[in-house]
Every structure is written in C-alpha cells, then in structure tokens.
Design an enzyme around this catalytic site. Structure first.
Site, PDB file in Angstrom:
ATOM      1  N   CYS A 147       7.764  -5.641  15.153  1.00  0.00           N
ATOM      2  CA  CYS A 147       7.450  -4.715  16.249  1.00  0.00           C
ATOM      3  C   CYS A 147       6.040  -5.044  16.769  1.00  0.00           C
ATOM      4  CB  CYS A 147       7.530  -3.277  15.769  1.00  0.00           C
ATOM      5  SG  CYS A 147       9.152  -2.879  15.088  1.00  0.00           S
ATOM      6  N   GLU A 199       0.808  -1.208   0.000  1.00  0.00           N
ATOM      7  CA  GLU A 199       0.000   0.000   0.000  1.00  0.00           C
ATOM      8  C   GLU A 199       0.845   1.264   0.000  1.00  0.00           C
ATOM      9  OE1 GLU A 199      -1.982  -1.165   3.538  1.00  0.00           O
ATOM     10  OE2 GLU A 199      -0.732   0.134   4.763  1.00  0.00           O
ATOM     11  N   CYS A 256       2.828  -3.072  15.499  1.00  0.00           N
ATOM     12  CA  CYS A 256       2.719  -2.697  14.083  1.00  0.00           C
ATOM     13  C   CYS A 256       1.991  -3.747  13.267  1.00  0.00           C
ATOM     14  CB  CYS A 256       4.116  -2.472  13.500  1.00  0.00           C
ATOM     15  SG  CYS A 256       4.101  -2.161  11.736  1.00  0.00           S
ATOM     16  N   CYS A 277       3.702   8.175   1.223  1.00  0.00           N
ATOM     17  CA  CYS A 277       4.367   7.199   2.070  1.00  0.00           C
ATOM     18  C   CYS A 277       4.400   5.890   1.288  1.00  0.00           C
ATOM     19  CB  CYS A 277       3.543   7.061   3.356  1.00  0.00           C
ATOM     20  SG  CYS A 277       4.130   5.786   4.444  1.00  0.00           S
ATOM     21  N   CYS A 319       0.367   2.245   8.846  1.00  0.00           N
ATOM     22  CA  CYS A 319       1.110   1.249   8.063  1.00  0.00           C
ATOM     23  C   CYS A 319       0.448  -0.110   8.094  1.00  0.00           C
ATOM     24  CB  CYS A 319       2.476   0.977   8.667  1.00  0.00           C
ATOM     25  SG  CYS A 319       3.466   2.348   8.936  1.00  0.00           S
ATOM     26  N   CYS A 321       7.090  -7.616   6.773  1.00  0.00           N
ATOM     27  CA  CYS A 321       8.278  -7.093   7.459  1.00  0.00           C
ATOM     28  C   CYS A 321       8.707  -8.106   8.511  1.00  0.00           C
ATOM     29  CB  CYS A 321       7.957  -5.758   8.120  1.00  0.00           C
ATOM     30  SG  CYS A 321       9.377  -5.046   8.982  1.00  0.00           S
TER      31      CYS A 321
HETATM   32  N1  SAH Z   1      10.055  -0.084   9.148  1.00  0.00           N
HETATM   33  C1  SAH Z   1      10.379   1.278   9.252  1.00  0.00           C
HETATM   34  C2  SAH Z   1       9.522   2.171   8.385  1.00  0.00           C
HETATM   35  C3  SAH Z   1       8.057   1.855   8.310  1.00  0.00           C
HETATM   36  S1  SAH Z   1       7.114   2.103   9.752  1.00  0.00           S
HETATM   37  C4  SAH Z   1      10.332   1.724  10.705  1.00  0.00           C
HETATM   38  O1  SAH Z   1       9.860   0.973  11.534  1.00  0.00           O
HETATM   39  O2  SAH Z   1      10.830   2.813  10.988  1.00  0.00           O
HETATM   40  C5  SAH Z   1       7.014   3.883   9.897  1.00  0.00           C
HETATM   41  C6  SAH Z   1       6.717   4.360  11.299  1.00  0.00           C
HETATM   42  O3  SAH Z   1       5.373   4.062  11.698  1.00  0.00           O
HETATM   43  C7  SAH Z   1       7.603   3.709  12.364  1.00  0.00           C
HETATM   44  O4  SAH Z   1       8.079   4.690  13.237  1.00  0.00           O
HETATM   45  C8  SAH Z   1       6.648   2.758  13.027  1.00  0.00           C
HETATM   46  O5  SAH Z   1       7.065   2.410  14.309  1.00  0.00           O
HETATM   47  C9  SAH Z   1       5.370   3.531  13.008  1.00  0.00           C
HETATM   48  N2  SAH Z   1       4.144   2.744  13.212  1.00  0.00           N
HETATM   49  C10 SAH Z   1       3.937   1.437  12.994  1.00  0.00           C
HETATM   50  N3  SAH Z   1       2.670   1.097  13.298  1.00  0.00           N
HETATM   51  C11 SAH Z   1       2.050   2.233  13.707  1.00  0.00           C
HETATM   52  C12 SAH Z   1       0.724   2.548  14.136  1.00  0.00           C
HETATM   53  N4  SAH Z   1      -0.210   1.629  14.212  1.00  0.00           N
HETATM   54  N5  SAH Z   1       0.462   3.834  14.474  1.00  0.00           N
HETATM   55  C13 SAH Z   1       1.408   4.801  14.377  1.00  0.00           C
HETATM   56  N6  SAH Z   1       2.653   4.558  13.955  1.00  0.00           N
HETATM   57  C14 SAH Z   1       2.982   3.293  13.625  1.00  0.00           C
HETATM   58 FE1  SF4 Z   2       8.514  -3.427  10.375  1.00  0.00          FE
HETATM   59 FE2  SF4 Z   2       6.407  -2.224  11.405  1.00  0.00          FE
HETATM   60 FE3  SF4 Z   2       8.573  -2.534  12.884  1.00  0.00          FE
HETATM   61 FE4  SF4 Z   2       8.625  -0.798  10.849  1.00  0.00          FE
HETATM   62  S1  SF4 Z   2       7.357  -0.666  12.685  1.00  0.00           S
HETATM   63  S2  SF4 Z   2      10.186  -2.310  11.357  1.00  0.00           S
HETATM   64  S3  SF4 Z   2       7.282  -1.860   9.376  1.00  0.00           S
HETATM   65  S4  SF4 Z   2       7.292  -4.190  12.079  1.00  0.00           S
END
Ligand code: SAH
Ligand code: SF4
Length: 340
Positions: free
Chosen positions: A113, A89, A116, A102, A330, A109
């Site tokens: 995390c 997306e 996420c 974005c 995301c 991934c």
């Molecule tokens: N993988 C990379 C880039 C993609 S995520 C990273 O983790 O930095 C981009 C940002 O969105 C990251 O800071 C991530 O922690 C945050 N993120 C993930 N899920 C989220 C959510 N549900 N609400 C707000 N931010 C979120």
């Molecule tokens: Fe992967 Fe989501 Fe963690 Fe970014 S925040 S590294 S997209 S699991």
C-alpha cells in the site's frame, strides 16, 4: 523444532496421544505456559522427569527479545527481535476500559500500500502462531499489565498468513490459554477476498475490519495494489457474504489522506457503496511517515467527511490518535530502527 506457544490445545492433545500420554496433560502444560508463565520445561513440576525430557526433545519455549520500548501516557511501543534476528513491533494502547495490543503478523508485507511504512519491506516470512502469542506474553510480563483486547493490525497482512493466524486466535481465546474473548479480538485485512470468505466459516466470533480507504477502483488502484487483484465490487460481495453468513457487523477502515481520498465527493461515493450494509466506518487519522507524498487530512475535512457519512445513516467513528509522537503507526518504529 516447534515452538510450544505455536501449539493449539487440540494439536497438543493429538501429539500427546501419539506419545501414548494422557490428553489431560495438555491442560497441565497450558496452565504452566499461560497461567504460571514458566520459563523452562523443568519448572513444570507436576510432569514426570522423563516426560519433560520428551517435551524438551520436541519443543522449545520460543524466543522473542525486547529490543526497544517507547512509552507515552497512553501508548507503549515495543520493537522485538525474533530468533532469526528480524524485527517486528507491537503497540499497547491504554483505554479507560482496559489495554489493547496491536500485534504484527508477518515480517514485512507484500501488499505494498502506497501510504504504509510496513509495506516498504517486502515480506521476509510469516510469523509463527507462537511469535504472535509471545508478543502478548512478553509485554504483559515486562510492563506488568493485563492485555484485555487484541487487534491484528501491526506489520503484515494477517490473511496472507491465514493458518498461523487461526492458530493464534485459538490459543489466545482458549480458556486455559490467554482466555481473551473472541469479541475482544479484531483482525484487519487489506481485502484478500478468498480468505474473507473462508473466515466467514470460522466459528469464533472475532471482529473483522477491512481496509477500504477509497470508494472507487480508480483511486483504490492508486493507493492499494491489492485492488488490482480483488477490486471493490469483488471485495464488497465478499463482505456482504461474510455479513450474511455470520450475522456480524464489519468495520470499514478509511485512512484520511489529504487531497487524496478526503473530499466530499469521496464521502458521498462511500455512502453509496455502503448503503444498506451492516457495517460501520472507522475514520483513521493518517500517521505521517516517510512516504512524503501523503499527509494527514485537516481536522475540518475530516469532520466534513464524518458528517456526510453520519447524515446518510451510516455509523461512523473517528479513531483516537495514539502515540503519534512515538512513531506508533504500523511499521514506523521498525522502519526507524532497521531501515535507517
Ligand atoms: N495489513 C492489514 C493490517 C495491518 S495495517 C491491513 O492493511 O488492513 C492496519 C491499518 O493501518 C490498515 O487499515 C492500514 O491501512 C492502516 N495504516 C497503514 N499505515 C498507516 C499510517 N501511516 N497511518 C494510519 N493508518 C495506517
Ligand atoms: Fe500491508 Fe501496510 Fe497495506 Fe496493511 S496497509 S496490507 S500492512 S502494506
């Protein structure tokens, strides 16, 4: 076959040299792709017919289909289908000063995390550079808008797909490509330390953001598995190295999770950690997902946290909330479409 949108101009020039074709053809091809936006090689009418055949034998024009689109006043969100049927997306955010996109960098991934949505699906594969470029081209075409800035913060860990990411940057930054200025491009990483160090040598002045999300190892270990590989000390050393080498300010991302990392004690610990560094903190309101154990911080806690950090002389901003109503976090759209 290679997707022609994955080719940097330099790669195209080397390929042309191997075919004994003059290198200026690379500029012409780039103009057809990124200025005139042709849909077939046959439309490249200033190229000789037999050379067009050679192009067709070696390259394809990429494929990215729009599967769904959600729209609100400030946000457009696209679900794309790739050539192998997988989905990714991209989200466009409309600001007064222009449109930012974005983009996703991987299918799924592996960083896992805890909060996420993107990490729910393990990495299926990396996106090719062209698949990242096409997210921009398709949206510009479909919505008839111009994309002014790019953040690599969609699905995936961009530094886990480093080589394609670098090509993507070169292609979109190229004056004959999409001509997006490096200062209008940002990449966010969960903290892949060796790549932060490598990225310090990359010549384009692209912005780096690091997802910190916790001020100590105990807490970060709980919400970001990557911390067990590269802990906070190692990560902060890498960020310091990057700042010293590039002389550029780094963004520290901090997602506000209720009763997890949003206490005053956490704010104070964060200040201590960042003291004296050329960074700025971006507080991210959590977009609630199907990870039911996490919810967003209250407005009050968020502002308390913000004030503490600001009073310590650290620049801090609160990210504007985009499209919470249309699953703009995301991985959320993909999750709703594909995992349901
Ligand atoms: N993988 C990379 C880039 C993609 S995520 C990273 O983790 O930095 C981009 C940002 O969105 C990251 O800071 C991530 O922690 C945050 N993120 C993930 N899920 C989220 C959510 N549900 N609400 C707000 N931010 C979120
Ligand atoms: Fe992967 Fe989501 Fe963690 Fe970014 S925040 S590294 S997209 S699991």
């Amino acid at each position: 076959m290679t997707d022609i949108y994955s080719m940097t101009k330099e790669e195209l020039i080397s390929w042309l040299e191997m075919q004994n074709v003059k290198s200026f053809k690379a500029v012409q091809i780039y103009e057809w792709l990124y200025d005139k936006r042709v849909k077939s090689f046959d439309e490249m009418t200033n190229l000789k017919k037999d050379f067009i055949e050679v192009l067709k034998e070696n390259f394809n024009l990429g494929s990215l289909k729009i599967r769904t689109k959600q729209e609100s006043d400030t946000t457009l969100k696209y679900l794309f289908e790739l050539k192998d049927g997988n989905c990714i997306e991209a989200v466009v955010m409309k600001h007064d000063y222009g449109n930012s996109i974005c983009v996703s960098s991987q299918i799924g991934c592996n960083m896992g995390c805890a909060f996420c949505e993107s990490g729910r699906l393990k990495k299926v594969r990396n996106l090719e550079a062209g698949e990242m470029v096409l997210q921009i081209l398709k949206i510009e075409e479909e919505s008839n808008i111009k994309i002014n800035s790019v953040v690599v913060m969609g699905i995936g860990e961009p530094f886990d797909n480093y080589d394609n990411l670098i090509k993507f940057f070169k292609i979109i930054n190229d004056p004959k490509g999409l001509a997006i200025g490096a200062r209008h491009i940002t990449v966010s990483t969960s903290g892949i330390v060796p790549k932060i160090i490598e990225f310090a040598d990359f010549p384009l002045q692209i912005n780096l953001a690091v997802s910190l999300h916790a001020p100590n190892n105990e807490l970060r270990n709980k919400i970001m598995k990557i911390n067990k590989v590269y802990n906070i000390d190692t990560l902060m050393d890498a960020i310091r190295y990057y700042i010293k080498k590039t002389n550029r300010r780094v963004t520290i991302e901090y997602v506000m999770l209720k009763n997890v990392n949003d206490s005053e004690a956490c704010a104070l610990e964060l200040c201590k950690l960042l003291k004296g560094m050329n960074v700025y903190v971006n507080l991210i309101p959590y977009n609630e997902t199907s990870h039911l154990e996490f919810s967003k911080s209250s407005e009050e806690d968020k502002m308390k946290f913000y004030d503490i950090v600001r009073r310590h002389g650290i620049t801090i901003t609160v990210r504007r909330e985009f499209g919470a109503g249309i699953d703009a976090a995301c991985g959320q759209l993909r999750a709703n479409e594909v995992i349901k």
